[in-house]
Scaffold this motif. Structure first.
Motif, PDB file in Angstrom:
ATOM      1  N   HIS A  88       2.365  10.563   6.279  1.00 19.77           N
ATOM      2  CA  HIS A  88       3.301  10.731   7.806  1.00 19.77           C
ATOM      3  C   HIS A  88       2.119  10.409   8.874  1.00 19.77           C
ATOM      4  CE1 HIS A  88       7.058  12.953   5.996  1.00 19.77           C
ATOM      5  NE2 HIS A  88       7.435  12.741   7.356  1.00 19.77           N
ATOM      6  N   ASP A  89       0.772  10.533   8.559  1.00 21.58           N
ATOM      7  CA  ASP A  89       0.188  10.209  10.137  1.00 21.58           C
ATOM      8  C   ASP A  89      -0.248   8.903   9.741  1.00 21.58           C
ATOM      9  OD1 ASP A  89      -1.106   9.805   7.299  1.00 21.58           O
ATOM     10  OD2 ASP A  89      -3.133  10.883   7.142  1.00 21.58           O
ATOM     11  N   GLY A  90       0.259   8.056   8.780  1.00 20.76           N
ATOM     12  CA  GLY A  90       0.299   6.525   8.884  1.00 20.76           C
ATOM     13  C   GLY A  90      -0.723   6.511   8.103  1.00 20.76           C
ATOM     14  N   ARG A  91      -1.829   6.907   8.075  1.00 18.89           N
ATOM     15  CA  ARG A  91      -3.727   6.018   7.671  1.00 18.89           C
ATOM     16  C   ARG A  91      -3.057   5.882   6.083  1.00 18.89           C
ATOM     17  NH1 ARG A  91      -7.468  10.705   8.414  1.00 18.89           N
ATOM     18  NH2 ARG A  91      -9.042   8.848   8.058  1.00 18.89           N
ATOM     19  N   LEU A  92      -2.402   5.612   5.537  1.00 17.87           N
ATOM     20  CA  LEU A  92      -3.054   5.502   3.872  1.00 17.87           C
ATOM     21  C   LEU A  92      -1.754   4.036   4.034  1.00 17.87           C
ATOM     22  CD1 LEU A  92      -3.801   5.618   1.647  1.00 17.87           C
ATOM     23  CD2 LEU A  92      -1.094   7.014   0.615  1.00 17.87           C
ATOM     24  N   GLN A  93      -2.892   2.920   3.453  1.00 13.80           N
ATOM     25  CA  GLN A  93      -1.655   1.825   3.899  1.00 13.80           C
ATOM     26  C   GLN A  93      -1.266   0.750   2.591  1.00 13.80           C
ATOM     27  OE1 GLN A  93      -1.474   0.175   6.546  1.00 13.80           O
ATOM     28  NE2 GLN A  93      -1.846   2.251   7.750  1.00 13.80           N
ATOM     29  N   PRO A  94      -0.465   0.197   2.380  1.00 16.72           N
ATOM     30  CA  PRO A  94       0.202  -0.355   1.185  1.00 16.72           C
ATOM     31  C   PRO A  94      -0.767  -1.612   1.046  1.00 16.72           C
ATOM     32  CG  PRO A  94       1.685  -0.145   2.480  1.00 16.72           C
ATOM     33  CD  PRO A  94       1.034   0.330   3.415  1.00 16.72           C
ATOM     34  N   GLU A 140     -14.946   2.621   1.311  1.00 19.20           N
ATOM     35  CA  GLU A 140     -15.917   2.085   1.493  1.00 19.20           C
ATOM     36  C   GLU A 140     -17.010   2.666   2.388  1.00 19.20           C
ATOM     37  OE1 GLU A 140     -15.168  -1.398   4.810  1.00 19.20           O
ATOM     38  OE2 GLU A 140     -16.157  -2.476   2.409  1.00 19.20           O
ATOM     39  N   HIS A 141     -16.371   3.206   3.382  1.00 18.56           N
ATOM     40  CA  HIS A 141     -17.147   4.448   3.735  1.00 18.56           C
ATOM     41  C   HIS A 141     -17.038   5.711   3.344  1.00 18.56           C
ATOM     42  CE1 HIS A 141     -17.616   0.873   7.083  1.00 18.56           C
ATOM     43  NE2 HIS A 141     -15.932   0.980   6.812  1.00 18.56           N
ATOM     44  N   ASP A 142     -16.396   5.884   2.136  1.00 18.18           N
ATOM     45  CA  ASP A 142     -16.458   7.011   1.349  1.00 18.18           C
ATOM     46  C   ASP A 142     -15.774   8.319   2.465  1.00 18.18           C
ATOM     47  OD1 ASP A 142     -18.888   9.482   0.225  1.00 18.18           O
ATOM     48  OD2 ASP A 142     -16.987   8.798  -0.455  1.00 18.18           O
ATOM     49  N   THR A 143     -14.811   7.789   3.703  1.00 16.44           N
ATOM     50  CA  THR A 143     -14.243   9.182   4.118  1.00 16.44           C
ATOM     51  C   THR A 143     -12.775   9.350   4.054  1.00 16.44           C
ATOM     52  OG1 THR A 143     -14.391   7.086   6.273  1.00 16.44           O
ATOM     53  CG2 THR A 143     -16.000   8.714   6.271  1.00 16.44           C
ATOM     54  N   ALA A 144     -12.160   9.232   2.959  1.00 17.33           N
ATOM     55  CA  ALA A 144     -10.956   8.698   2.871  1.00 17.33           C
ATOM     56  C   ALA A 144     -10.301   9.701   2.708  1.00 17.33           C
ATOM     57  CB  ALA A 144     -11.057   8.233   1.113  1.00 17.33           C
ATOM     58  N   GLN A 145      -8.896   9.474   3.213  1.00 15.81           N
ATOM     59  CA  GLN A 145      -8.474  11.126   3.020  1.00 15.81           C
ATOM     60  C   GLN A 145      -7.707  11.282   2.133  1.00 15.81           C
ATOM     61  OE1 GLN A 145      -5.798  11.449   6.297  1.00 15.81           O
ATOM     62  NE2 GLN A 145      -4.675  13.617   6.046  1.00 15.81           N
ATOM     63  N   SER A 146      -7.531  12.542   1.495  1.00 10.99           N
ATOM     64  CA  SER A 146      -6.264  12.551   0.224  1.00 10.99           C
ATOM     65  C   SER A 146      -4.861  13.065   0.682  1.00 10.99           C
ATOM     66  CB  SER A 146      -7.097  13.928  -0.321  1.00 10.99           C
ATOM     67  OG  SER A 146      -7.661  15.471   0.355  1.00 10.99           O
ATOM     68  N   TYR A 147      -4.378  12.743  -0.117  1.00  9.80           N
ATOM     69  CA  TYR A 147      -2.910  12.735   0.676  1.00  9.80           C
ATOM     70  C   TYR A 147      -2.422  12.816  -1.535  1.00  9.80           C
ATOM     71  CZ  TYR A 147      -3.863   9.212   3.781  1.00  9.80           C
ATOM     72  OH  TYR A 147      -4.116   8.769   5.219  1.00  9.80           O
ATOM     73  N   SER A 148      -0.789  14.111  -0.517  1.00 10.47           N
ATOM     74  CA  SER A 148      -0.729  14.559  -2.238  1.00 10.47           C
ATOM     75  C   SER A 148       0.647  13.896  -2.135  1.00 10.47           C
ATOM     76  CB  SER A 148       0.577  16.556  -1.276  1.00 10.47           C
ATOM     77  OG  SER A 148       0.944  16.610  -0.157  1.00 10.47           O
ATOM     78  N   GLY A 149       1.603  14.682  -3.263  1.00  6.17           N
ATOM     79  CA  GLY A 149       2.380  13.506  -3.692  1.00  6.17           C
ATOM     80  C   GLY A 149       3.349  14.341  -5.026  1.00  6.17           C
ATOM     81  N   VAL A 163       9.876  -2.143   7.639  1.00  6.40           N
ATOM     82  CA  VAL A 163       9.620  -1.183   7.001  1.00  6.40           C
ATOM     83  C   VAL A 163       9.140  -0.178   7.161  1.00  6.40           C
ATOM     84  CG1 VAL A 163       7.714  -3.448   5.150  1.00  6.40           C
ATOM     85  CG2 VAL A 163       6.540  -2.162   7.273  1.00  6.40           C
ATOM     86  N   SER A 164       8.238   1.154   6.735  1.00  8.78           N
ATOM     87  CA  SER A 164       8.177   2.094   6.983  1.00  8.78           C
ATOM     88  C   SER A 164       6.867   2.758   5.981  1.00  8.78           C
ATOM     89  CB  SER A 164       9.662   3.210   7.020  1.00  8.78           C
ATOM     90  OG  SER A 164       9.261   4.486   7.128  1.00  8.78           O
ATOM     91  N   ILE A 165       6.269   3.414   6.272  1.00  6.82           N
ATOM     92  CA  ILE A 165       5.277   3.834   5.691  1.00  6.82           C
ATOM     93  C   ILE A 165       5.055   5.296   5.451  1.00  6.82           C
ATOM     94  CG2 ILE A 165       3.436   1.618   5.462  1.00  6.82           C
ATOM     95  CD1 ILE A 165       2.288   3.287   7.604  1.00  6.82           C
ATOM     96  N   LYS A 166       6.409   5.868   6.072  1.00  7.41           N
ATOM     97  CA  LYS A 166       5.947   7.585   6.221  1.00  7.41           C
ATOM     98  C   LYS A 166       5.806   8.081   4.567  1.00  7.41           C
ATOM     99  CE  LYS A 166       7.768   8.347  10.557  1.00  7.41           C
ATOM    100  NZ  LYS A 166       8.943   8.761  11.414  1.00  7.41           N
ATOM    101  N   ARG A 167       6.810   7.252   3.935  1.00 10.35           N
ATOM    102  CA  ARG A 167       6.451   8.279   2.392  1.00 10.35           C
ATOM    103  C   ARG A 167       5.439   6.326   1.364  1.00 10.35           C
ATOM    104  NH1 ARG A 167      11.439   8.155  -0.549  1.00 10.35           N
ATOM    105  NH2 ARG A 167      12.905   6.565  -0.335  1.00 10.35           N
ATOM    106  N   LEU A 168       4.809   6.289   0.478  1.00  7.89           N
ATOM    107  CA  LEU A 168       4.272   5.781  -0.582  1.00  7.89           C
ATOM    108  C   LEU A 168       4.495   5.549  -1.740  1.00  7.89           C
ATOM    109  CD1 LEU A 168       1.297   4.143   2.359  1.00  7.89           C
ATOM    110  CD2 LEU A 168       3.347   3.425   1.833  1.00  7.89           C
ATOM    111  N   ARG A 169       4.287   4.034  -2.291  1.00  7.69           N
ATOM    112  CA  ARG A 169       4.432   4.916  -3.941  1.00  7.69           C
ATOM    113  C   ARG A 169       3.050   4.546  -4.260  1.00  7.69           C
ATOM    114  NH1 ARG A 169       7.521   1.168  -7.514  1.00  7.69           N
ATOM    115  NH2 ARG A 169       9.843   1.589  -6.467  1.00  7.69           N
ATOM    116  N   ALA A 170       2.559   5.837  -5.268  1.00  2.84           N
ATOM    117  CA  ALA A 170       1.113   5.562  -5.971  1.00  2.84           C
ATOM    118  C   ALA A 170       1.889   4.838  -7.347  1.00  2.84           C
ATOM    119  CB  ALA A 170       0.502   6.683  -5.511  1.00  2.84           C
ATOM    120  N   GLU A 171       1.184   3.784  -7.718  1.00  6.00           N
ATOM    121  CA  GLU A 171       1.550   3.520  -8.955  1.00  6.00           C
ATOM    122  C   GLU A 171       0.762   2.939 -10.474  1.00  6.00           C
ATOM    123  OE1 GLU A 171       3.321  -1.056 -10.698  1.00  6.00           O
ATOM    124  OE2 GLU A 171       4.690   0.455  -8.953  1.00  6.00           O
ATOM    125  N   GLY A 172       0.243   3.568 -11.336  1.00  3.51           N
ATOM    126  CA  GLY A 172      -0.856   3.345 -11.666  1.00  3.51           C
ATOM    127  C   GLY A 172      -0.448   3.626 -13.252  1.00  3.51           C
TER     128      GLY A 172
END
Length: 310
Positions: free
Chosen positions: A293-299, A259-268, A227-236
């Motif tokens: 690309h930073d790999g912080r967002l997780q599936p 839950e720690h309210d320190t989430a980072q934003s991502y563009s897409g 698997v590669s998480i350099k690009r992900l799908r945000a589905e809604g």
């Protein structure tokens, strides 16, 4: 885009609360981010419901030949690049076939270049035709000096020499065709060696190893999962009333729930808009491709997503 402003302000307050100096550079950077974000915040947006982060680039790597595994180079958690060798299937017989095909091609190439038979047949034709012409001239100069049977035999020899040329040329052409067949056999032997090398079809992380050294594998059998998480799908989902022809290709901002309210934003960017409307809630499924690309967002993350429509 209030949530982005809140996110930036929250980070500023957190650093000040923890006694962390913002610094002139960070303050200037913060000012630029707030200024640019205020432009986004003033734009018209569409909120997306029930956003789930999913994988885009994932692949099951199968065996492509039958045999036993003699080497396994990959393990769970290993980062690989496209084309890296993951495992090796026993290729002893394939190597022997390759050597045999190499020798056979060498012989076929020499045969295809050997035109001795053609040249010999051409010289024989020249001699036979010249001999026949001499007999004809002699018989013309002195009638009955050459028997009819002798003339017929000379004429037949000249014609037979012509046939021998055609035969030699045909055999030479067959030798060239055989050379091409042997070249194809060599390519097939190379292919049989190559398919016993299990290579990474994409860059990413090995998350599953299902077979080990000494085990027997068959074509199509899953050996690895990458698997590669350099690009992900945000589905809604969005309301059908908000869907337009121009929705596909619009930019989005994605912020995972944290839950720690320190989430980072991502563009897409929106890359898919379903044509089906849910008859129960009147919503349409969409998904955006998100840069990670930073790999912080997780599936598997739940997230908030806003589509920037202005």
């Amino acid at each position: 885009m209030d949530f982005i402003l809140n996110l930036l302000n929250h980070e500023r307050d957190r650093r000040m609360k923890n006694g962390k100096a913002i610094g002139m550079f960070h303050l200037a950077l913060w000012t630029i981010m707030l200024a640019s974000t205020s432009v986004v915040a003033s734009a018209e947006t569409i909120g997306v419901d029930s956003v789930l982060i999913r994988l885009i680039d994932q692949v099951d790597v199968p065996a492509r030949a039958v045999g036993s595994l003699v080497q396994v180079h990959a393990s769970e958690g290993k980062l690989v690049e496209k084309g890296d060798l993951l495992a090796q299937i026993d290729d002893t017989e394939a190597q022997l076939d390759y050597k045999r095909a190499t020798f056979e091609l060498d012989i076929a190439m020499r045969d295809a270049e050997n035109d001795v038979a053609v040249r010999s047949a051409m010289k024989t034709r020249v001699y036979s035709q010249a001999h026949f012409d001499r007999l004809v001239r002699a018989d013309a100069a002195q009638p009955r000096s050459v028997s009819q049977s002798e003339l017929e035999k000379a004429r037949l020899d000249a014609e037979q020499a012509e046939i021998e040329i055609e035969k030699a040329r045909s055999e030479l052409q067959n030798a060239k065709t055989k050379r091409d067949l042997m070249a194809n056999a060599l390519a097939m032997a190379e292919r049989n060696i190559e398919v016993r090398r299990i290579l990474a079809p994409q860059s990413g992380e090995v998350v599953e190893v299902l077979r080990h050294v000494g085990e027997w594998v068959t074509p199509g059998e899953k050996i690895f999962r990458i698997v590669s998480i350099k690009r992900l799908r945000a589905e809604g989902f969005v309301q059908a009333s908000q869907v337009t022809e121009a929705l596909k290709g619009m930019p989005v901002w994605v912020v995972p729930h944290d839950e720690h309210d320190t989430a980072q934003s991502y563009s897409g960017t929106i890359v898919f808009v379903s044509r089906e409307i849910d008859p129960v809630n009147g919503q349409v499924r969409i998904w955006a491709e998100v840069d990670n690309h930073d790999g912080r967002l997780q599936p598997g993350h739940r997230a908030r997503m806003s589509i920037i429509t202005d």
